[in-house]
Enzyme design. Structure first.
Site, PDB file in Angstrom:
ATOM      1  N   THR A 115       7.401  34.890  -4.439  1.00  0.00           N
ATOM      2  CA  THR A 115       8.517  34.313  -5.208  1.00  0.00           C
ATOM      3  C   THR A 115       8.338  32.823  -5.507  1.00  0.00           C
ATOM      4  O   THR A 115       8.543  32.381  -6.636  1.00  0.00           O
ATOM      5  CB  THR A 115       9.837  34.538  -4.424  1.00  0.00           C
ATOM      6  OG1 THR A 115       9.945  35.926  -4.121  1.00  0.00           O
ATOM      7  CG2 THR A 115      11.043  34.093  -5.234  1.00  0.00           C
ATOM      8  N   ASN A 155       9.887  30.702 -12.086  1.00  0.00           N
ATOM      9  CA  ASN A 155       8.658  31.365 -11.633  1.00  0.00           C
ATOM     10  C   ASN A 155       8.139  32.437 -12.602  1.00  0.00           C
ATOM     11  O   ASN A 155       7.489  33.391 -12.203  1.00  0.00           O
ATOM     12  CB  ASN A 155       8.832  31.894 -10.212  1.00  0.00           C
ATOM     13  CG  ASN A 155       9.951  32.901 -10.089  1.00  0.00           C
ATOM     14  OD1 ASN A 155      10.591  33.241 -11.090  1.00  0.00           O
ATOM     15  ND2 ASN A 155      10.184  33.398  -8.890  1.00  0.00           N
ATOM     16  N   HIS A 161       9.844  38.272 -13.631  1.00  0.00           N
ATOM     17  CA  HIS A 161      10.501  39.161 -12.670  1.00  0.00           C
ATOM     18  C   HIS A 161       9.720  40.461 -12.659  1.00  0.00           C
ATOM     19  O   HIS A 161       9.263  40.921 -13.711  1.00  0.00           O
ATOM     20  CB  HIS A 161      11.943  39.457 -13.103  1.00  0.00           C
ATOM     21  CG  HIS A 161      12.521  40.645 -12.382  1.00  0.00           C
ATOM     22  ND1 HIS A 161      13.067  40.543 -11.120  1.00  0.00           N
ATOM     23  CD2 HIS A 161      12.576  41.964 -12.711  1.00  0.00           C
ATOM     24  CE1 HIS A 161      13.455  41.749 -10.722  1.00  0.00           C
ATOM     25  NE2 HIS A 161      13.160  42.625 -11.669  1.00  0.00           N
ATOM     26  N   LYS A 181      10.526  35.523 -18.113  1.00  0.00           N
ATOM     27  CA  LYS A 181      11.707  34.666 -18.020  1.00  0.00           C
ATOM     28  C   LYS A 181      11.646  33.527 -19.042  1.00  0.00           C
ATOM     29  O   LYS A 181      10.570  33.234 -19.589  1.00  0.00           O
ATOM     30  CB  LYS A 181      11.790  34.087 -16.595  1.00  0.00           C
ATOM     31  CG  LYS A 181      11.954  35.147 -15.498  1.00  0.00           C
ATOM     32  CD  LYS A 181      12.121  34.474 -14.128  1.00  0.00           C
ATOM     33  CE  LYS A 181      12.301  35.505 -13.013  1.00  0.00           C
ATOM     34  NZ  LYS A 181      12.634  34.874 -11.726  1.00  0.00           N
ATOM     35  N   TYR A 204      20.883  40.513 -10.300  1.00  0.00           N
ATOM     36  CA  TYR A 204      20.672  39.646  -9.132  1.00  0.00           C
ATOM     37  C   TYR A 204      21.825  39.780  -8.137  1.00  0.00           C
ATOM     38  O   TYR A 204      22.227  38.796  -7.513  1.00  0.00           O
ATOM     39  CB  TYR A 204      20.476  38.195  -9.579  1.00  0.00           C
ATOM     40  CG  TYR A 204      19.119  37.921 -10.213  1.00  0.00           C
ATOM     41  CD1 TYR A 204      17.934  38.380  -9.624  1.00  0.00           C
ATOM     42  CD2 TYR A 204      19.009  37.196 -11.396  1.00  0.00           C
ATOM     43  CE1 TYR A 204      16.700  38.138 -10.193  1.00  0.00           C
ATOM     44  CE2 TYR A 204      17.761  36.944 -11.971  1.00  0.00           C
ATOM     45  CZ  TYR A 204      16.614  37.418 -11.364  1.00  0.00           C
ATOM     46  OH  TYR A 204      15.379  37.178 -11.931  1.00  0.00           O
ATOM     47  N   PHE A 244      22.956  28.890  -4.844  1.00  0.00           N
ATOM     48  CA  PHE A 244      22.141  28.560  -6.017  1.00  0.00           C
ATOM     49  C   PHE A 244      22.226  29.613  -7.120  1.00  0.00           C
ATOM     50  O   PHE A 244      21.520  29.523  -8.118  1.00  0.00           O
ATOM     51  CB  PHE A 244      20.682  28.324  -5.604  1.00  0.00           C
ATOM     52  CG  PHE A 244      20.090  29.440  -4.772  1.00  0.00           C
ATOM     53  CD1 PHE A 244      20.017  29.326  -3.388  1.00  0.00           C
ATOM     54  CD2 PHE A 244      19.606  30.597  -5.376  1.00  0.00           C
ATOM     55  CE1 PHE A 244      19.461  30.353  -2.616  1.00  0.00           C
ATOM     56  CE2 PHE A 244      19.053  31.622  -4.620  1.00  0.00           C
ATOM     57  CZ  PHE A 244      18.984  31.502  -3.239  1.00  0.00           C
ATOM     58  N   ARG A 292       3.622  43.825  -8.776  1.00  0.00           N
ATOM     59  CA  ARG A 292       4.106  42.829  -7.804  1.00  0.00           C
ATOM     60  C   ARG A 292       2.948  41.961  -7.293  1.00  0.00           C
ATOM     61  O   ARG A 292       3.092  40.768  -7.117  1.00  0.00           O
ATOM     62  CB  ARG A 292       4.785  43.516  -6.608  1.00  0.00           C
ATOM     63  CG  ARG A 292       6.179  44.039  -6.875  1.00  0.00           C
ATOM     64  CD  ARG A 292       7.228  42.966  -7.035  1.00  0.00           C
ATOM     65  NE  ARG A 292       7.642  42.325  -5.808  1.00  0.00           N
ATOM     66  CZ  ARG A 292       8.740  41.578  -5.685  1.00  0.00           C
ATOM     67  NH1 ARG A 292       9.554  41.387  -6.739  1.00  0.00           N
ATOM     68  NH2 ARG A 292       9.051  41.006  -4.564  1.00  0.00           N
ATOM     69  N   GLU A 342      16.251  49.491 -12.759  1.00  0.00           N
ATOM     70  CA  GLU A 342      16.112  48.323 -13.640  1.00  0.00           C
ATOM     71  C   GLU A 342      15.651  48.723 -15.043  1.00  0.00           C
ATOM     72  O   GLU A 342      16.090  48.122 -16.028  1.00  0.00           O
ATOM     73  CB  GLU A 342      15.146  47.308 -13.017  1.00  0.00           C
ATOM     74  CG  GLU A 342      15.749  46.668 -11.765  1.00  0.00           C
ATOM     75  CD  GLU A 342      14.878  45.589 -11.135  1.00  0.00           C
ATOM     76  OE1 GLU A 342      15.402  44.840 -10.313  1.00  0.00           O
ATOM     77  OE2 GLU A 342      13.670  45.508 -11.464  1.00  0.00           O
ATOM     78  N   ARG A 389       2.384  33.765 -10.819  1.00  0.00           N
ATOM     79  CA  ARG A 389       3.168  32.648 -10.284  1.00  0.00           C
ATOM     80  C   ARG A 389       2.268  31.590  -9.656  1.00  0.00           C
ATOM     81  O   ARG A 389       2.538  30.393  -9.765  1.00  0.00           O
ATOM     82  CB  ARG A 389       4.184  33.181  -9.267  1.00  0.00           C
ATOM     83  CG  ARG A 389       5.343  33.944  -9.938  1.00  0.00           C
ATOM     84  CD  ARG A 389       6.158  34.721  -8.927  1.00  0.00           C
ATOM     85  NE  ARG A 389       7.384  35.280  -9.477  1.00  0.00           N
ATOM     86  CZ  ARG A 389       8.169  36.128  -8.806  1.00  0.00           C
ATOM     87  NH1 ARG A 389       7.836  36.519  -7.590  1.00  0.00           N
ATOM     88  NH2 ARG A 389       9.272  36.578  -9.360  1.00  0.00           N
TER      89      ARG A 389
END
Ligand code: IDP
Ligand code: MG
Length: 153
Positions: A91, A112, A115, A9, A49, A57, A85, A126, A102
């Site tokens: 998260t 964070n 993804h 990100k 998303y 948010f 993961r 994805e 993270r």
């Protein structure tokens, strides 16, 4: 073997930790089979998303994901979705276990760093969202016999 999607990100791009984060996946034994820098459009983010679009948010998530280009990566390995993961961590960076990406690099829910796809089905959807078939590479992982037992892959 499974392939999963990771997005580095803007929080990773801007903080100059791309190399460190990518290195964690490499050192784990995952093979990078796709990687490029892209801008995330409003349209793509709304789909990516979709489970959060109705949240108050969402606008902040969208803005945050468009602060700079991102790196999209396809990572291959045995049980890659689950492994990635786990390396990513939970998260909220404040709750994420130390030792995870993270947990080590983030103190935020939103900013964070990465993804990661959350299931094999999501990963396939994805990956096709961000890569064409010829952008995912099939090449030998030369150290595979030092990474897995030969009955594991
Ligand atoms: P995940 O990234 O761990 O799979 P999701 O629930 O799918 O978590 O949320 C996607 C992303 O949306 C998170 O990584 C985070 O950047 C952002 N996000 C999720 N919940 C919140 C929140 O409550 N406030 C701000 N951002 C959030
Ligand atoms: Mg998610």
């Amino acid at each position: 073997m499974q392939v999963t999607l990771v997005i580095l990100k803007p929080s990773a791009v801007q903080r100059g930790i791309l190399g460190e984060v990518i290195s964690r996946f490499e050192k784990k034994g995952l093979q990078i089979v796709g990687m490029k820098m892209i801008n995330l459009t409003d349209e793509v983010l709304k789909v990516h998303y979709s489970h959060l679009v109705e949240k108050p948010f969402y606008g902040r998530i969208k803005d945050s994901m468009q602060v700079s280009p991102v790196i999209v990566m396809a990572l291959k390995g045995v049980d890659a979705v689950n492994v990635v993961r786990k390396i990513t961590g939970s998260t909220n960076g404040r709750d994420a276990q130390p030792g995870t990406i993270r947990g080590d690099y983030s103190i935020s829910v939103q900013e964070n760093i990465v993804h990661a796809s959350d299931s094999d089905e999501t990963a396939q959807i994805e990956l096709s969202r961000f890569f064409t078939a010829d952008e995912i590479f099939n090449y030998p992982q030369l150290m595979i016999q030092n990474i897995y037992a030969n009955d594991e892959y």
